[in-house]
Write a protein that holds these residues in place. Structure first.
Motif, PDB file in Angstrom:
ATOM      1  N   LYS A  54     -33.645  -2.163  -2.204  1.00 25.89           N
ATOM      2  CA  LYS A  54     -34.132  -3.277  -1.379  1.00 25.89           C
ATOM      3  C   LYS A  54     -34.944  -2.857  -0.103  1.00 25.89           C
ATOM      4  CE  LYS A  54     -30.904  -6.809  -3.129  1.00 25.89           C
ATOM      5  NZ  LYS A  54     -29.744  -7.215  -2.654  1.00 25.89           N
ATOM      6  N   ALA A  55     -34.169  -1.807   0.455  1.00 27.82           N
ATOM      7  CA  ALA A  55     -34.523  -1.098   1.665  1.00 27.82           C
ATOM      8  C   ALA A  55     -36.015  -0.538   1.567  1.00 27.82           C
ATOM      9  CB  ALA A  55     -33.710  -0.297   2.230  1.00 27.82           C
ATOM     10  N   ILE A  56     -36.069   0.052   0.243  1.00 23.44           N
ATOM     11  CA  ILE A  56     -37.456   0.932   0.019  1.00 23.44           C
ATOM     12  C   ILE A  56     -38.527   0.198  -0.935  1.00 23.44           C
ATOM     13  CG2 ILE A  56     -36.327   3.307   0.326  1.00 23.44           C
ATOM     14  CD1 ILE A  56     -36.368   3.619  -2.650  1.00 23.44           C
ATOM     15  N   GLY A  57     -38.052  -1.236  -1.105  1.00 23.87           N
ATOM     16  CA  GLY A  57     -39.034  -2.156  -1.728  1.00 23.87           C
ATOM     17  C   GLY A  57     -39.154  -2.167  -3.184  1.00 23.87           C
ATOM     18  N   ALA A  58     -37.903  -1.565  -3.693  1.00 26.32           N
ATOM     19  CA  ALA A  58     -37.631  -1.734  -5.052  1.00 26.32           C
ATOM     20  C   ALA A  58     -38.835  -1.338  -6.122  1.00 26.32           C
ATOM     21  CB  ALA A  58     -36.997  -3.039  -5.465  1.00 26.32           C
ATOM     22  N   PRO A  59     -39.337  -0.256  -5.860  1.00 25.67           N
ATOM     23  CA  PRO A  59     -40.378   0.175  -6.747  1.00 25.67           C
ATOM     24  C   PRO A  59     -40.223   0.142  -8.253  1.00 25.67           C
ATOM     25  CG  PRO A  59     -39.753   2.092  -5.775  1.00 25.67           C
ATOM     26  CD  PRO A  59     -38.649   0.976  -4.911  1.00 25.67           C
ATOM     27  N   VAL A  60     -41.098  -0.175  -8.969  1.00 21.48           N
ATOM     28  CA  VAL A  60     -40.903   0.073 -10.497  1.00 21.48           C
ATOM     29  C   VAL A  60     -40.625   1.256 -10.871  1.00 21.48           C
ATOM     30  CG1 VAL A  60     -42.048  -0.374 -12.791  1.00 21.48           C
ATOM     31  CG2 VAL A  60     -42.332  -1.903 -10.857  1.00 21.48           C
ATOM     32  N   GLY A  61     -39.837   1.626 -11.890  1.00 23.96           N
ATOM     33  CA  GLY A  61     -39.415   2.953 -12.321  1.00 23.96           C
ATOM     34  C   GLY A  61     -38.476   3.580 -11.630  1.00 23.96           C
ATOM     35  N   LEU A  62     -37.787   3.116 -10.657  1.00 22.59           N
ATOM     36  CA  LEU A  62     -36.645   3.764  -9.794  1.00 22.59           C
ATOM     37  C   LEU A  62     -35.563   4.260 -10.681  1.00 22.59           C
ATOM     38  CD1 LEU A  62     -36.279   4.303  -6.818  1.00 22.59           C
ATOM     39  CD2 LEU A  62     -35.043   2.248  -6.796  1.00 22.59           C
ATOM     40  N   ASN A  63     -35.118   5.482 -10.889  1.00 22.89           N
ATOM     41  CA  ASN A  63     -34.147   5.763 -11.535  1.00 22.89           C
ATOM     42  C   ASN A  63     -32.822   5.919 -10.692  1.00 22.89           C
ATOM     43  OD1 ASN A  63     -32.124   7.403 -12.812  1.00 22.89           O
ATOM     44  ND2 ASN A  63     -33.665   8.978 -13.753  1.00 22.89           N
ATOM     45  N   TRP A  64     -31.771   4.879 -11.277  1.00 20.13           N
ATOM     46  CA  TRP A  64     -30.327   4.702 -10.623  1.00 20.13           C
ATOM     47  C   TRP A  64     -29.858   6.232 -10.346  1.00 20.13           C
ATOM     48  CZ3 TRP A  64     -29.793   0.545  -8.323  1.00 20.13           C
ATOM     49  CH2 TRP A  64     -30.051  -0.877  -9.022  1.00 20.13           C
ATOM     50  N   GLN A  65     -30.085   7.084 -11.055  1.00 19.00           N
ATOM     51  CA  GLN A  65     -29.221   8.470 -10.804  1.00 19.00           C
ATOM     52  C   GLN A  65     -29.907   9.384  -9.888  1.00 19.00           C
ATOM     53  OE1 GLN A  65     -27.449  10.648 -14.162  1.00 19.00           O
ATOM     54  NE2 GLN A  65     -27.288   8.827 -15.279  1.00 19.00           N
ATOM     55  N   ASP A  66     -31.018   8.786  -9.575  1.00 17.43           N
ATOM     56  CA  ASP A  66     -31.945   9.689  -8.335  1.00 17.43           C
ATOM     57  C   ASP A  66     -31.151   9.292  -7.070  1.00 17.43           C
ATOM     58  OD1 ASP A  66     -33.197  10.864 -10.158  1.00 17.43           O
ATOM     59  OD2 ASP A  66     -35.148   9.638  -9.914  1.00 17.43           O
ATOM     60  N   ALA A  67     -30.425   8.397  -6.879  1.00 17.81           N
ATOM     61  CA  ALA A  67     -29.603   8.131  -5.594  1.00 17.81           C
ATOM     62  C   ALA A  67     -27.997   8.468  -5.957  1.00 17.81           C
ATOM     63  CB  ALA A  67     -29.765   6.782  -5.195  1.00 17.81           C
ATOM     64  N   GLU A  68     -27.303   9.190  -5.131  1.00 16.37           N
ATOM     65  CA  GLU A  68     -25.900   9.544  -5.322  1.00 16.37           C
ATOM     66  C   GLU A  68     -25.184   9.090  -3.960  1.00 16.37           C
ATOM     67  OE1 GLU A  68     -22.980  12.925  -7.123  1.00 16.37           O
ATOM     68  OE2 GLU A  68     -24.908  13.419  -6.275  1.00 16.37           O
ATOM     69  N   VAL A  69     -24.174   8.628  -4.082  1.00 18.94           N
ATOM     70  CA  VAL A  69     -23.243   8.349  -2.773  1.00 18.94           C
ATOM     71  C   VAL A  69     -22.419   9.334  -2.700  1.00 18.94           C
ATOM     72  CG1 VAL A  69     -21.621   7.037  -1.375  1.00 18.94           C
ATOM     73  CG2 VAL A  69     -23.747   5.748  -2.801  1.00 18.94           C
ATOM     74  N   VAL A  70     -22.463  10.338  -1.572  1.00 23.23           N
ATOM     75  CA  VAL A  70     -21.648  11.315  -1.548  1.00 23.23           C
ATOM     76  C   VAL A  70     -20.980  11.299  -0.300  1.00 23.23           C
ATOM     77  CG1 VAL A  70     -22.833  12.836  -2.954  1.00 23.23           C
ATOM     78  CG2 VAL A  70     -23.286  12.938  -0.390  1.00 23.23           C
ATOM     79  N   SER A  71     -19.677  11.924  -0.060  1.00 25.74           N
ATOM     80  CA  SER A  71     -18.968  12.050   1.410  1.00 25.74           C
ATOM     81  C   SER A  71     -19.231  13.116   1.991  1.00 25.74           C
ATOM     82  CB  SER A  71     -17.514  11.790   1.013  1.00 25.74           C
ATOM     83  OG  SER A  71     -16.888  10.779   0.470  1.00 25.74           O
ATOM     84  N   GLY A  72     -19.704  12.884   3.344  1.00 23.04           N
ATOM     85  CA  GLY A  72     -20.148  14.174   4.060  1.00 23.04           C
ATOM     86  C   GLY A  72     -18.825  14.768   4.630  1.00 23.04           C
ATOM     87  N   ALA A  73     -19.070  15.814   5.381  1.00 20.71           N
ATOM     88  CA  ALA A  73     -17.893  16.698   5.996  1.00 20.71           C
ATOM     89  C   ALA A  73     -17.227  15.790   7.026  1.00 20.71           C
ATOM     90  CB  ALA A  73     -18.585  17.697   6.822  1.00 20.71           C
ATOM     91  N   ASP A  74     -17.963  14.892   7.669  1.00 17.54           N
ATOM     92  CA  ASP A  74     -17.322  13.630   8.499  1.00 17.54           C
ATOM     93  C   ASP A  74     -16.672  12.457   7.813  1.00 17.54           C
ATOM     94  OD1 ASP A  74     -19.472  12.223   7.288  1.00 17.54           O
ATOM     95  OD2 ASP A  74     -20.450  12.034   9.142  1.00 17.54           O
ATOM     96  N   ARG A  75     -16.428  12.775   6.315  1.00 17.20           N
ATOM     97  CA  ARG A  75     -15.834  11.640   5.324  1.00 17.20           C
ATOM     98  C   ARG A  75     -16.705  10.310   5.236  1.00 17.20           C
ATOM     99  NH1 ARG A  75     -10.795  12.525   3.649  1.00 17.20           N
ATOM    100  NH2 ARG A  75     -10.332  10.535   3.967  1.00 17.20           N
ATOM    101  N   ARG A  76     -17.780  10.182   5.878  1.00  8.06           N
ATOM    102  CA  ARG A  76     -18.588   9.074   5.979  1.00  8.06           C
ATOM    103  C   ARG A  76     -19.525   9.149   4.753  1.00  8.06           C
ATOM    104  NH1 ARG A  76     -21.566   9.316  11.622  1.00  8.06           N
ATOM    105  NH2 ARG A  76     -22.741   8.398  10.124  1.00  8.06           N
ATOM    106  N   PRO A  77     -19.716   8.039   4.146  1.00 15.14           N
ATOM    107  CA  PRO A  77     -20.535   8.061   3.069  1.00 15.14           C
ATOM    108  C   PRO A  77     -22.053   8.311   3.373  1.00 15.14           C
ATOM    109  CG  PRO A  77     -20.159   5.681   3.473  1.00 15.14           C
ATOM    110  CD  PRO A  77     -19.234   6.766   4.403  1.00 15.14           C
ATOM    111  N   HIS A  78     -22.730   8.989   2.635  1.00 14.63           N
ATOM    112  CA  HIS A  78     -24.312   9.483   2.685  1.00 14.63           C
ATOM    113  C   HIS A  78     -24.893   9.261   1.416  1.00 14.63           C
ATOM    114  CE1 HIS A  78     -23.309  11.084   6.829  1.00 14.63           C
ATOM    115  NE2 HIS A  78     -22.240  11.788   5.918  1.00 14.63           N
ATOM    116  N   LEU A  79     -26.369   8.870   1.525  1.00 11.84           N
ATOM    117  CA  LEU A  79     -27.052   8.919   0.403  1.00 11.84           C
ATOM    118  C   LEU A  79     -27.797  10.428   0.053  1.00 11.84           C
ATOM    119  CD1 LEU A  79     -28.303   5.304   0.536  1.00 11.84           C
ATOM    120  CD2 LEU A  79     -27.099   6.359  -1.485  1.00 11.84           C
ATOM    121  N   LYS A  80     -27.462  10.695  -1.109  1.00 12.22           N
ATOM    122  CA  LYS A  80     -28.512  11.962  -1.376  1.00 12.22           C
ATOM    123  C   LYS A  80     -29.333  11.472  -2.462  1.00 12.22           C
ATOM    124  CE  LYS A  80     -26.946  15.598  -4.426  1.00 12.22           C
ATOM    125  NZ  LYS A  80     -25.972  16.502  -4.903  1.00 12.22           N
TER     126      LYS A  80
END
Length: 119
Positions: A54-80
């Motif tokens: 939604k934040a990037i405008g939901a372009p057609v062809g977006l691959n769900w696996q191209d975004a991954e939620v990871v935990s940083g060294a600070d233990r907060r979630p980040h998007l890779k």
């Protein structure tokens, strides 16, 4: 400058039913590392991916696996991100993506704020 904002909520039980009904959905939506997580965490990560879309405008062809939620060294979630998501992020001039996740009382939620340089 704020480039985009997205929010999403997921009913955890309903999401679990969808995963049971359509087993390939797990593979389509999540990276191998994400697939090992609990249902609550999966629902929150799905909400994060929806909020990012939604934040990037939901372009057609977006691959769900191209975004991954990871935990940083600070233990907060980040998007890779990579591939289709990275291309759209670059196209919009996004420099920073902020992510907040929550899950409680059967609901998972995520908020994404994308920041970039002023045009």
């Amino acid at each position: 400058m704020i480039v985009g904002v997205g929010i999403d909520v997921v009913d955890v039980a309903r999401f679990g039913e969808s995963l049971e009904r359509t087993p390939r959905l797990l593979e389509r939506l999540f990276t191998p590392a994400e697939r090992t997580l609990s249902l609550n965490s999966l629902a929150a990560r799905f909400a994060a991916k929806e909020a990012l879309a939604k934040a990037i405008g939901a372009p057609v062809g977006l691959n769900w696996q191209d975004a991954e939620v990871v935990s940083g060294a600070d233990r907060r979630p980040h998007l890779k991100y990579a591939g289709t998501v990275a291309e759209r992020v670059a196209e919009l001039g996004i420099r920073t993506v902020h992510l907040s996740l929550s899950h409680d009382a059967g609901i998972a939620s995520a908020v994404v704020v994308c920041e970039g340089e002023a045009p």
